[in-house]
Design a protein around this motif. Structure first.
Motif, PDB file in Angstrom:
ATOM      1  N   VAL A   1      17.044 -25.722 102.168  1.00  0.00           N
ATOM      2  CA  VAL A   1      18.386 -26.293 102.337  1.00  0.00           C
ATOM      3  C   VAL A   1      19.444 -25.296 101.895  1.00  0.00           C
ATOM      4  N   VAL A   2      20.690 -25.637 102.213  1.00  0.00           N
ATOM      5  CA  VAL A   2      21.835 -24.932 101.647  1.00  0.00           C
ATOM      6  C   VAL A   2      22.788 -26.001 101.129  1.00  0.00           C
ATOM      7  N   ALA A   3      23.299 -25.786  99.911  1.00  0.00           N
ATOM      8  CA  ALA A   3      24.211 -26.735  99.272  1.00  0.00           C
ATOM      9  C   ALA A   3      25.594 -26.095  99.187  1.00  0.00           C
ATOM     10  N   TYR A   4      26.605 -26.801  99.712  1.00  0.00           N
ATOM     11  CA  TYR A   4      27.980 -26.310  99.716  1.00  0.00           C
ATOM     12  C   TYR A   4      28.825 -27.117  98.729  1.00  0.00           C
ATOM     13  N   PRO A   5      29.407 -26.461  97.714  1.00  0.00           N
ATOM     14  CA  PRO A   5      30.368 -27.179  96.871  1.00  0.00           C
ATOM     15  C   PRO A   5      31.640 -27.438  97.660  1.00  0.00           C
ATOM     16  N   ASN A   6      32.139 -28.659  97.597  1.00  0.00           N
ATOM     17  CA  ASN A   6      33.279 -29.064  98.412  1.00  0.00           C
ATOM     18  C   ASN A   6      34.173 -29.974  97.565  1.00  0.00           C
ATOM     19  N   ASN A   7      34.996 -29.358  96.717  1.00  0.00           N
ATOM     20  CA  ASN A   7      35.836 -30.093  95.768  1.00  0.00           C
ATOM     21  C   ASN A   7      34.968 -30.940  94.842  1.00  0.00           C
ATOM     22  N   PHE A   8      35.031 -32.284  94.956  1.00  0.00           N
ATOM     23  CA  PHE A   8      34.295 -33.156  94.044  1.00  0.00           C
ATOM     24  C   PHE A   8      32.890 -33.497  94.541  1.00  0.00           C
ATOM     25  N   VAL A   9      32.444 -32.878  95.603  1.00  0.00           N
ATOM     26  CA  VAL A   9      31.126 -33.210  96.128  1.00  0.00           C
ATOM     27  C   VAL A   9      30.296 -31.949  96.376  1.00  0.00           C
ATOM     28  N   VAL A  10      29.009 -32.180  96.580  1.00  0.00           N
ATOM     29  CA  VAL A  10      28.080 -31.142  97.014  1.00  0.00           C
ATOM     30  C   VAL A  10      27.459 -31.616  98.325  1.00  0.00           C
ATOM     31  N   ASP A  11      27.660 -30.852  99.386  1.00  0.00           N
ATOM     32  CA  ASP A  11      27.095 -31.176 100.698  1.00  0.00           C
ATOM     33  C   ASP A  11      25.788 -30.415 100.877  1.00  0.00           C
ATOM     34  N   ILE A  12      24.710 -31.140 101.157  1.00  0.00           N
ATOM     35  CA  ILE A  12      23.389 -30.525 101.311  1.00  0.00           C
ATOM     36  C   ILE A  12      22.928 -30.687 102.759  1.00  0.00           C
ATOM     37  N   VAL A  13      22.682 -29.570 103.429  1.00  0.00           N
ATOM     38  CA  VAL A  13      22.288 -29.576 104.838  1.00  0.00           C
ATOM     39  C   VAL A  13      21.059 -28.682 105.018  1.00  0.00           C
TER      40      VAL A  13
ATOM     41  N   ALA B   1      30.382 -29.697  90.528  1.00  0.00           N
ATOM     42  CA  ALA B   1      29.968 -29.494  91.920  1.00  0.00           C
ATOM     43  C   ALA B   1      29.515 -28.051  92.131  1.00  0.00           C
ATOM     44  N   LEU B   2      30.261 -27.106  91.612  1.00  0.00           N
ATOM     45  CA  LEU B   2      29.883 -25.689  91.723  1.00  0.00           C
ATOM     46  C   LEU B   2      28.541 -25.427  91.041  1.00  0.00           C
ATOM     47  N   GLU B   3      28.367 -26.000  89.854  1.00  0.00           N
ATOM     48  CA  GLU B   3      27.148 -25.773  89.077  1.00  0.00           C
ATOM     49  C   GLU B   3      25.927 -26.386  89.755  1.00  0.00           C
ATOM     50  N   VAL B   4      26.038 -27.623  90.199  1.00  0.00           N
ATOM     51  CA  VAL B   4      24.894 -28.306  90.814  1.00  0.00           C
ATOM     52  C   VAL B   4      24.549 -27.678  92.169  1.00  0.00           C
ATOM     53  N   ALA B   5      25.552 -27.289  92.931  1.00  0.00           N
ATOM     54  CA  ALA B   5      25.287 -26.620  94.213  1.00  0.00           C
ATOM     55  C   ALA B   5      24.497 -25.334  93.984  1.00  0.00           C
ATOM     56  N   SER B   6      24.883 -24.588  92.962  1.00  0.00           N
ATOM     57  CA  SER B   6      24.182 -23.344  92.641  1.00  0.00           C
ATOM     58  C   SER B   6      22.724 -23.615  92.261  1.00  0.00           C
ATOM     59  N   LYS B   7      22.493 -24.661  91.474  1.00  0.00           N
ATOM     60  CA  LYS B   7      21.128 -24.996  91.054  1.00  0.00           C
ATOM     61  C   LYS B   7      20.268 -25.406  92.251  1.00  0.00           C
ATOM     62  N   ILE B   8      20.838 -26.204  93.135  1.00  0.00           N
ATOM     63  CA  ILE B   8      20.084 -26.646  94.317  1.00  0.00           C
ATOM     64  C   ILE B   8      19.752 -25.460  95.215  1.00  0.00           C
ATOM     65  N   ASN B   9      20.702 -24.562  95.379  1.00  0.00           N
ATOM     66  CA  ASN B   9      20.449 -23.371  96.197  1.00  0.00           C
ATOM     67  C   ASN B   9      19.376 -22.483  95.582  1.00  0.00           C
ATOM     68  N   ASP B  10      19.328 -22.426  94.266  1.00  0.00           N
ATOM     69  CA  ASP B  10      18.293 -21.638  93.586  1.00  0.00           C
ATOM     70  C   ASP B  10      16.910 -22.272  93.746  1.00  0.00           C
ATOM     71  N   LEU B  11      16.836 -23.593  93.624  1.00  0.00           N
ATOM     72  CA  LEU B  11      15.557 -24.289  93.650  1.00  0.00           C
ATOM     73  C   LEU B  11      15.000 -24.492  95.056  1.00  0.00           C
ATOM     74  N   TYR B  12      15.901 -24.718  96.028  1.00  0.00           N
ATOM     75  CA  TYR B  12      15.457 -25.098  97.372  1.00  0.00           C
ATOM     76  C   TYR B  12      15.972 -24.127  98.436  1.00  0.00           C
ATOM     77  N   TYR B  13      16.087 -22.871  98.071  1.00  0.00           N
ATOM     78  CA  TYR B  13      16.720 -21.892  98.959  1.00  0.00           C
ATOM     79  C   TYR B  13      15.984 -21.717 100.286  1.00  0.00           C
ATOM     80  N   GLU B  14      14.710 -22.052 100.328  1.00  0.00           N
ATOM     81  CA  GLU B  14      13.954 -21.900 101.572  1.00  0.00           C
ATOM     82  C   GLU B  14      14.137 -23.075 102.520  1.00  0.00           C
TER      83      GLU B  14
END
Length: 274
Positions: free
Chosen positions: A190-202, A175-188
């Motif tokens: 969305v924001v991705a929050y690691p939340n235990n076993f999930v990644v919340d994308i808003v 979750a930490l790794e994928v959230a970081s990748k999404i934030n890097d790719l789509y930083y303009e």
């Protein structure tokens, strides 16, 4: 001139109104842990409200999901902030604030995450309801084992109206790794929050703090009268809010670093600030 009893009561009520406090708590891992809400927390919340204060749950869950929990535990909420700040609801369930993701960006994210083996399923939240698509049917889904898919992926993509995407991951490190990748790719976008076993994308610029900031302006409550508490990485904006931001004592050290004070429970916070 001496004041009569009625005058004194009216003055005391006005003073209490001027000092109305608001408690904004995360739900999973903070108010609800070990699959339950503790009786002492419920009792303290009632005492908090009996003093004329407001109680708000701030969660990454959908409205549909948290409503079921409110009914199950008889939680006395004045307002709800869901989708990590993207949606705000009034006392009667009316929508006070809504935010939605760019649909083309959603399509691109979902196309890419389907290539990642550690993504077990994804859930799309339309602001009220949620719909689950399973990607790894033989894997253990820690977050959504009982949420049955109710639409096909084609039907889901026809909705074109997404407030949040939640990726259910194999483990917390993923979750930490994928959230970081999404934030890097789509930083303009969305924001991705690691939340235990999930990644919340808003949507970009949305957090539990932005939802709370909107709410206190709507409810005409001063920032210095707001008390917040959380336990996870997606709670950091909430924990940092105002001057009374707190964290659960068992939270990770990197989350604790953002808090003013630690508490063992919601009832612990209330007893020391009532």
């Amino acid at each position: 001139m001496l004041l009569n009893v009625c005058d004194k009561i009216m003055i005391n009520r006005k003073v209490e109104e001027l000092h109305m406090k608001l408690l904004a708590t995360d739900y999973d891992g903070t108010l609800r842990y070990a699959q339950d809400v503790m009786p002492e927390d419920l009792k303290s919340i009632e005492e908090w409200k009996n003093k004329g204060n407001k109680f708000v749950i701030v969660t990454g869950r959908s409205k549909e999901s948290i409503d079921a929990q409110i009914k199950l535990f008889n939680l006395p909420c004045d307002y709800l902030i869901t989708n990590n700040g993207g949606m705000v609801f009034g006392e009667n369930g009316d929508v006070l604030l809504s935010n939605y993701l760019n649909f083309d960006v959603c399509l691109d994210i979902l196309h890419n995450v389907k290539k990642i083996d550690t993504v077990i399923s994804y859930v799309v939240n339309d602001g009220i309801h949620r719909h689950r698509i399973v990607l790894q049917p033989n894997a253990v889904d820690h977050r959504y084992p009982n949420l049955k898919p109710d639409v096909t992926e084609a039907e889901l993509l026809d909705m074109t109206h997404f407030a949040q995407i939640v990726l259910s991951m194999e483990d917390t490190d993923s979750a930490l790794e994928v959230a970081s990748k999404i934030n890097d790719l789509y930083y303009e976008q969305v924001v991705a929050y690691p939340n235990n076993f999930v990644v919340d994308i808003v949507p970009k610029g949305i957090s539990k703090a932005t939802g709370l900031d909107f709410l206190i302006e709507y409810a005409d409550i001063k920032e210095e009268d707001v008390y917040t508490i959380g336990d996870g990485h997606n709670d950091i904006p909430l924990i940092e809010f105002g001057v009374h931001g707190s964290v659960m004592s068992y939270a990770d050290e990197d989350v604790k670093a953002h808090a003013q004070v630690e508490y063992d429970s919601v009832s612990d916070l209330i007893s020391k600030n009532l």
